[in-house]
Every structure is written in C-alpha cells, then in structure tokens.
Design an enzyme around this catalytic site. Structure first.
Site, PDB file in Angstrom:
ATOM      1  N   GLU A  99       0.860  -1.193   0.000  1.00 15.49           N
ATOM      2  CA  GLU A  99       0.000   0.000   0.000  1.00 15.49           C
ATOM      3  C   GLU A  99       0.892   1.238   0.000  1.00 15.49           C
ATOM      4  O   GLU A  99       1.643   1.461   0.948  1.00 15.49           O
ATOM      5  CB  GLU A  99      -0.901  -0.029   1.242  1.00 15.49           C
ATOM      6  CG  GLU A  99      -1.610   1.276   1.546  1.00 15.49           C
ATOM      7  CD  GLU A  99      -2.513   1.765   0.418  1.00 15.49           C
ATOM      8  OE1 GLU A  99      -3.419   1.032   0.011  1.00 15.49           O
ATOM      9  OE2 GLU A  99      -2.293   2.888  -0.072  1.00 15.49           O
ATOM     10  N   GLN A 140     -13.825   7.282   2.925  1.00 16.53           N
ATOM     11  CA  GLN A 140     -14.408   8.015   1.795  1.00 16.53           C
ATOM     12  C   GLN A 140     -15.911   8.290   1.926  1.00 16.53           C
ATOM     13  O   GLN A 140     -16.392   9.310   1.418  1.00 16.53           O
ATOM     14  CB  GLN A 140     -14.116   7.278   0.490  1.00 16.53           C
ATOM     15  CG  GLN A 140     -12.621   7.104   0.220  1.00 16.53           C
ATOM     16  CD  GLN A 140     -12.337   6.131  -0.921  1.00 16.53           C
ATOM     17  OE1 GLN A 140     -12.901   6.222  -1.999  1.00 16.53           O
ATOM     18  NE2 GLN A 140     -11.459   5.167  -0.667  1.00 16.53           N
ATOM     19  N   CYS A 177     -19.867   3.744  -4.702  1.00 16.22           N
ATOM     20  CA  CYS A 177     -21.125   4.213  -4.115  1.00 16.22           C
ATOM     21  C   CYS A 177     -22.029   4.866  -5.168  1.00 16.22           C
ATOM     22  O   CYS A 177     -22.010   6.086  -5.360  1.00 16.22           O
ATOM     23  CB  CYS A 177     -20.913   5.174  -2.951  1.00 16.22           C
ATOM     24  SG  CYS A 177     -22.450   5.368  -2.023  1.00 16.22           S
ATOM     25  N   ASP A 197     -13.926  -2.709  -4.658  1.00 13.57           N
ATOM     26  CA  ASP A 197     -14.227  -1.987  -5.898  1.00 13.57           C
ATOM     27  C   ASP A 197     -13.532  -2.562  -7.128  1.00 13.57           C
ATOM     28  O   ASP A 197     -14.031  -2.406  -8.243  1.00 13.57           O
ATOM     29  CB  ASP A 197     -13.815  -0.511  -5.743  1.00 13.57           C
ATOM     30  CG  ASP A 197     -14.668   0.239  -4.726  1.00 13.57           C
ATOM     31  OD1 ASP A 197     -15.619  -0.348  -4.182  1.00 13.57           O
ATOM     32  OD2 ASP A 197     -14.361   1.431  -4.484  1.00 13.57           O
ATOM     33  N   THR A 200     -19.364  -0.631  -2.684  1.00 15.53           N
ATOM     34  CA  THR A 200     -19.422   0.165  -1.453  1.00 15.53           C
ATOM     35  C   THR A 200     -18.586  -0.474  -0.348  1.00 15.53           C
ATOM     36  O   THR A 200     -18.280  -1.667  -0.393  1.00 15.53           O
ATOM     37  CB  THR A 200     -20.873   0.267  -0.913  1.00 15.53           C
ATOM     38  OG1 THR A 200     -21.316  -1.049  -0.535  1.00 15.53           O
ATOM     39  CG2 THR A 200     -21.833   0.860  -1.917  1.00 15.53           C
ATOM     40  N   ALA A 203     -19.833  -0.880   2.549  1.00 16.43           N
ATOM     41  CA  ALA A 203     -20.792  -1.768   3.221  1.00 16.43           C
ATOM     42  C   ALA A 203     -20.758  -3.164   2.599  1.00 16.43           C
ATOM     43  O   ALA A 203     -20.877  -4.178   3.304  1.00 16.43           O
ATOM     44  CB  ALA A 203     -22.191  -1.170   3.110  1.00 16.43           C
ATOM     45  N   CYS A 223     -26.498   1.468   0.511  1.00 16.71           N
ATOM     46  CA  CYS A 223     -26.211   2.838   0.121  1.00 16.71           C
ATOM     47  C   CYS A 223     -27.031   3.781   0.988  1.00 16.71           C
ATOM     48  O   CYS A 223     -28.260   3.805   0.888  1.00 16.71           O
ATOM     49  CB  CYS A 223     -26.545   3.036  -1.364  1.00 16.71           C
ATOM     50  SG  CYS A 223     -26.009   4.639  -1.939  1.00 16.71           S
TER      51      CYS A 223
HETATM   52  P1  FAD Z   1     -10.105   1.720  -1.527  1.00 16.05           P
HETATM   53  O1  FAD Z   1     -10.626   1.882  -0.137  1.00 16.05           O
HETATM   54  O2  FAD Z   1     -10.204   2.897  -2.431  1.00 16.05           O
HETATM   55  O3  FAD Z   1      -8.615   1.209  -1.393  1.00 16.05           O
HETATM   56  C1  FAD Z   1      -7.786   0.898  -2.478  1.00 16.05           C
HETATM   57  C2  FAD Z   1      -6.347   1.000  -1.978  1.00 16.05           C
HETATM   58  O4  FAD Z   1      -5.466   0.490  -2.972  1.00 16.05           O
HETATM   59  C3  FAD Z   1      -5.934   2.447  -1.695  1.00 16.05           C
HETATM   60  O5  FAD Z   1      -5.469   2.558  -0.361  1.00 16.05           O
HETATM   61  C4  FAD Z   1      -4.860   2.727  -2.724  1.00 16.05           C
HETATM   62  O6  FAD Z   1      -3.837   3.581  -2.235  1.00 16.05           O
HETATM   63  C5  FAD Z   1      -4.338   1.340  -3.014  1.00 16.05           C
HETATM   64  N1  FAD Z   1      -3.741   1.216  -4.347  1.00 16.05           N
HETATM   65  C6  FAD Z   1      -4.185   1.726  -5.511  1.00 16.05           C
HETATM   66  N2  FAD Z   1      -3.364   1.395  -6.513  1.00 16.05           N
HETATM   67  C7  FAD Z   1      -2.390   0.636  -5.974  1.00 16.05           C
HETATM   68  C8  FAD Z   1      -1.251  -0.036  -6.518  1.00 16.05           C
HETATM   69  N3  FAD Z   1      -0.941   0.019  -7.824  1.00 16.05           N
HETATM   70  N4  FAD Z   1      -0.475  -0.749  -5.665  1.00 16.05           N
HETATM   71  C9  FAD Z   1      -0.772  -0.834  -4.336  1.00 16.05           C
HETATM   72  N5  FAD Z   1      -1.833  -0.224  -3.793  1.00 16.05           N
HETATM   73  C10 FAD Z   1      -2.629   0.507  -4.589  1.00 16.05           C
HETATM   74  N6  FAD Z   1     -19.403   3.305   0.664  1.00 16.05           N
HETATM   75  C11 FAD Z   1     -20.366   2.989   1.574  1.00 16.05           C
HETATM   76  O7  FAD Z   1     -20.418   1.846   2.021  1.00 16.05           O
HETATM   77  N7  FAD Z   1     -21.280   3.913   1.973  1.00 16.05           N
HETATM   78  C12 FAD Z   1     -21.256   5.199   1.543  1.00 16.05           C
HETATM   79  O8  FAD Z   1     -22.076   6.019   1.953  1.00 16.05           O
HETATM   80  C13 FAD Z   1     -20.249   5.561   0.601  1.00 16.05           C
HETATM   81  N8  FAD Z   1     -20.188   6.820   0.127  1.00 16.05           N
HETATM   82  C14 FAD Z   1     -19.129   7.185  -0.672  1.00 16.05           C
HETATM   83  C15 FAD Z   1     -19.048   8.527  -1.071  1.00 16.05           C
HETATM   84  C16 FAD Z   1     -17.972   8.943  -1.847  1.00 16.05           C
HETATM   85  C17 FAD Z   1     -17.896  10.377  -2.279  1.00 16.05           C
HETATM   86  C18 FAD Z   1     -16.960   8.012  -2.198  1.00 16.05           C
HETATM   87  C19 FAD Z   1     -15.761   8.463  -2.985  1.00 16.05           C
HETATM   88  C20 FAD Z   1     -17.052   6.682  -1.827  1.00 16.05           C
HETATM   89  C21 FAD Z   1     -18.149   6.254  -1.069  1.00 16.05           C
HETATM   90  N9  FAD Z   1     -18.306   4.919  -0.678  1.00 16.05           N
HETATM   91  C22 FAD Z   1     -19.312   4.563   0.187  1.00 16.05           C
HETATM   92  C23 FAD Z   1     -17.510   3.851  -1.324  1.00 16.05           C
HETATM   93  C24 FAD Z   1     -16.384   3.279  -0.486  1.00 16.05           C
HETATM   94  O9  FAD Z   1     -15.565   4.295   0.039  1.00 16.05           O
HETATM   95  C25 FAD Z   1     -15.577   2.331  -1.372  1.00 16.05           C
HETATM   96  O10 FAD Z   1     -16.455   1.411  -1.994  1.00 16.05           O
HETATM   97  C26 FAD Z   1     -14.537   1.561  -0.593  1.00 16.05           C
HETATM   98  O11 FAD Z   1     -13.626   2.432   0.040  1.00 16.05           O
HETATM   99  C27 FAD Z   1     -13.768   0.624  -1.533  1.00 16.05           C
HETATM  100  O12 FAD Z   1     -12.776  -0.056  -0.830  1.00 16.05           O
HETATM  101  P2  FAD Z   1     -11.546  -0.722  -1.628  1.00 16.05           P
HETATM  102  O13 FAD Z   1     -10.676  -1.304  -0.593  1.00 16.05           O
HETATM  103  O14 FAD Z   1     -12.072  -1.571  -2.724  1.00 16.05           O
HETATM  104  O15 FAD Z   1     -10.835   0.526  -2.304  1.00 16.05           O
END
Ligand code: FAD
Length: 396
Positions: free
Chosen positions: A36, A44, A163, A297, A306, A308, A340
């Site tokens: 990371e 977020q 989201c 995601d 999300t 959630a 959501c």
């Molecule tokens: P992320 O949490 O984005 O993590 C991905 C990680 O991978 C990051 O830390 C990044 O630095 C790392 N990374 C990227 N590329 C590389 C690479 N090449 N090598 C190593 N590491 C890397 N969700 C809800 O449940 N309820 C809500 O109300 C909600 N509202 C939202 C509102 C907004 C405006 C936004 C932007 C998001 C919202 N979400 C909500 C969505 C939620 O934040 C995401 O779905 C969730 O954070 C996804 O988690 P993730 O681990 O898949 O990705």
C-alpha cells in the site's frame, strides 16, 4: 530485491485492511504483507458530508500506520505488475514479491481525463468541484456555500462508480443548503446521469424520484458528461440514446468522474474482459488462479461498489482463503449484499440495502425507503465510529 510472504494483500484500503484485520485472528501476522503506497487511509463515505459542509475533510483521514495490524509487513509501494503465473508481483521500485496466496484489493481508478477539460477546470476556482478525491472534496462545500443562484449541475457517469448513490446525494444536500441560504428560488438544479434511472432497486428509485419532484430537481438520464469548457461555464453531455451532444450552461457543477478498474489490473491476466479482477461471485476466488482472491471496488462482483459490501465480502474471503490454505472446501458464500445510505438533506436519509437479485435486505424493522433522521444520524455519527473502531480492527 526479492521477498516472499505466504499471503500478500495488494492494496490497503477498506478491503485490504479489513481482510488483514480478520486474517491475523488465525494466521501469524508475520506471514502476511500489505502492499500500500499511501501514508494515509481515508474514510471516503464521509466525503458526501464533507462536500455538504457537515465535517472538515481532515475528519476522514487517519494515518495508515495505525491500521496495519501489528506484525503484518507494510510494503509502502505501488504494485506495477501482477504475474499470477509466477505467483509474484513487481513493485514500482523494481522489487519482486512472491506469494502463495494473493488478495487483490486495489479499489477503483478515477478516470479524470475521460472528461475533456475536467482536470484544467478543477485546477482553477471557478465553480467546478468533485467529492471524488481528498484534494477536491472541500471545493464542493466552497461552491455550495458561496452559491448566489443560477444553474447548479450534478453529474453521474455511465460507468460503475464507488457508491452509486453518491452523485445524487450531494445534489440533495445542495438543494437543502440553497433553501436555507435563501437562493433556492433563483436556482435551477439539474441532475444529469449516464444511467437509465435514478437507482437500480425499484423500491428506493420510487422514493428517490419523489424526493427529486418534491425538491424540484430536474433529472436527465442517459446523458454522459464528456466535456467542460470552464471559461465559458459550459458542460457538454452526450445523449447516449441518439449520440447527440447537448451543451448546458452552469454556475456551479459537481462532477462524478468516470471510473474503471486500475490499469495495472486491466493489463494483467487477472482481469476479466471488463477489466475487473475476475472472481467467482459467491466464493470470491479467482476463476482461473485458485490461489488468488479479490474483493471490493476492483473485483468483478456484480453488485454496487461500497464499503458496506466489503463488510460482508471480507469474512467470505478470509474463510475461503484459510480453507484453501488447509485444503478444505470453500464453503463461505457472498450473496451480493450492498448498502447505500442516500442522504436526502441535512437530517434525512433513505437507507438502501439489497443483494445480487436487487431484493431489499433491510436491517431495521421499518420501511427503509422512507426518509428518516435516525438513519442520517447512523451515517453521520454511527457508521464512521463502527468503521474505524470495528471494521478496520477486524471486529465487525
Ligand atoms: P479503496 O478503499 O479505495 O482502497 C484501495 C487501496 O489500494 C488504496 O489505499 C490505494 O492507495 C491502493 N492502491 C491503488 N493502486 C495501488 C497499486 N498500484 N499498488 C498498491 N496499492 C494501490 N461506501 C459505503 O459503504 N457507503 C457510503 O455512503 C459511501 N459513500 C461514498 C461517497 C464517496 C464520495 C466516495 C468516494 C465513496 C463512497 N463509498 C461509500 C464507497 C467506499 O468508500 C468504497 O467502496 C470503498 O472504500 C472501496 O474499498 P476498496 O478497498 O475496494 O478501495
């Protein structure tokens, strides 16, 4: 340099940290590495309320180091290539990391450059804003707070986004604020979406369309933002039904940019034709590499992306990963649950919860398609605490 860990987690965001926190209950942490690059972790979901002026953006940010479980190796680098046939990753600094099991959790990529002129527009203070990055989220509140009337546009692309409800939530907060600040009577609010409807689940879509009618928000579906001319304050939309371009003048515009799978995944054999990591939608195991799992995601799971959803995906990944390591059958199943919290104003919220079949799966003993203060309080005050103290600590 080359190093080896039995379990490597690529990405330490919501999904990567949640999986790590749960894995260390069973596995010796020294057998796990998280790759990371970011010094900070962001909650977020708070960015909707930051854009609406409820919280300062700093409230959404914590030190990454405080959430890497004790004893787990934190490799502070980018993955620059996946080589699953050799069970290895190449890091941006050229190091090689080999593994026996891999969890891919890189999140989604924001494709700012797919809207012509957007990056240049965001670089200047001129009515263009977006909740979709820590750098730009406070600009949303600046725009809403200083708005003196005119046309306020809110957009959603046709691509999957994190989201799916967030693009419209900020329009509802803006409407509420404009009423309080006395400018709503001389303001037109338009919500342009590349999608075919306001929400994928009919029960909640019906409620949300009546929210739009009550608030007087104009809705335009199948319209994709393709260009911003910030000097003329014009937004260009492509009508996805007939290919025609429509130019709309604005005084402020909140942009939800197009998003896609991270390029490093698209370029690897882990990707499905859509670009997402190709996993079985129930076991979350890769369909071609049995020692690879993915969630969150960046995964191909056909549900709304999300945090959630990740809360329900993480225990399935952990159980099935441990089963695979011990040669047992993969029994844990994910049903597509996602949620959501659709903020409809300061103090009101519709809490959508549903599964792969778009069937509501509500947690509370009342009709969650109705706007409620209790659900708003849950989002603003309950869920952030549950996230930092529960989910990221492996306790939920
Ligand atoms: P992320 O949490 O984005 O993590 C991905 C990680 O991978 C990051 O830390 C990044 O630095 C790392 N990374 C990227 N590329 C590389 C690479 N090449 N090598 C190593 N590491 C890397 N969700 C809800 O449940 N309820 C809500 O109300 C909600 N509202 C939202 C509102 C907004 C405006 C936004 C932007 C998001 C919202 N979400 C909500 C969505 C939620 O934040 C995401 O779905 C969730 O954070 C996804 O988690 P993730 O681990 O898949 O990705």
């Amino acid at each position: 340099m080359q190093s080896h860990y039995p379990v490597v987690i690529a990405g330490g965001g919501t999904a990567g940290l949640t999986v790590a926190a749960q894995l260390v209950d069973t596995l010796d942490p020294s057998r796990i590495a998280i790759v990371e690059p970011s010094t900070h972790h962001f909650y977020q979901p708070l960015w909707t309320l930051v854009g609406g002026g409820v919280f300062p953006k700093e409230e959404s940010r914590r030190d990454q180091a405080d959430y890497i479980p004790t004893g787990v190796a934190w490799i502070k680098e980018y993955v620059s290539a996946f080589e699953p046939d050799q069970n290895r990753l190449i890091l941006k600094n050229g190091d090689i990391l080999t593994y026996e099991y891999l969890v891919v959790a890189l999140g989604i990529q924001i494709d700012w450059d797919r809207v012509k002129g957007l990056r240049a527009a965001l670089a200047e203070r001129n009515g263009v804003c977006s909740n979709y990055s820590y750098e730009t989220v406070d600009r949303t509140w600046e725009n809403i707070r200083s708005f003196k009337g005119g046309v306020a546009l809110f957009t959603q692309p046709s691509t999957p986004v994190k989201c799916g409800g967030a693009p419209q939530k900020i329009a509802y907060l803006a409407d509420d604020y404009f009423r309080r600040s006395g400018v709503r009577n001389n303001t037109t609010i338009k919500f342009f979406s590349g999608m075919g409807s306001i929400f994928s689940v009919k029960k909640y879509a019906d409620s949300l369309m009546s929210v739009c009618r009550r608030k007087g928000i104009e809705t335009y579906f199948q319209h994709e933002l393709v260009e911003i001319n910030h000097r003329q304050k014009e937004a260009v939309f492509k009508n996805l039904t007939n290919g025609e371009h429509v130019t709309v003048r604005y005084d402020m515009i909140h942009v939800t940019p197009p998003m896609s799978s991270p390029d490093v995944i698209k370029q690897s054999t882990l990707a499905a034709p859509t670009g997402w990591v190709e996993v079985d939608q129930f076991s979350l195991q890769h369909t071609r590499y049995p020692n690879v799992f993915a969630l969150g995601d960046c995964s191909s799971l056909p549900t709304s992306k999300t945090g959630a959803a990740i809360r329900k995906q993480a225990p399935v990944v952990v159980q099935n990963l441990l089963a695979a390591m011990e040669g047992r059958p993969l029994d844990a199943v994910y049903d597509g649950y996602t949620s959501c919290p659709l903020v409809t104003g300061y103090g009101s919220l519709i809490l959508a919860e549903f599964d792969y079949k778009l069937t509501p799966k509500e947690s509370f003993p009342f009709d969650q398609s109705k706007e409620r203060y209790s659900m708003y309080a849950l989002k603003a005050y309950g869920l952030p605490a549950m996230y930092w103290n529960g989910m990221l600590r492996g306790r939920l």
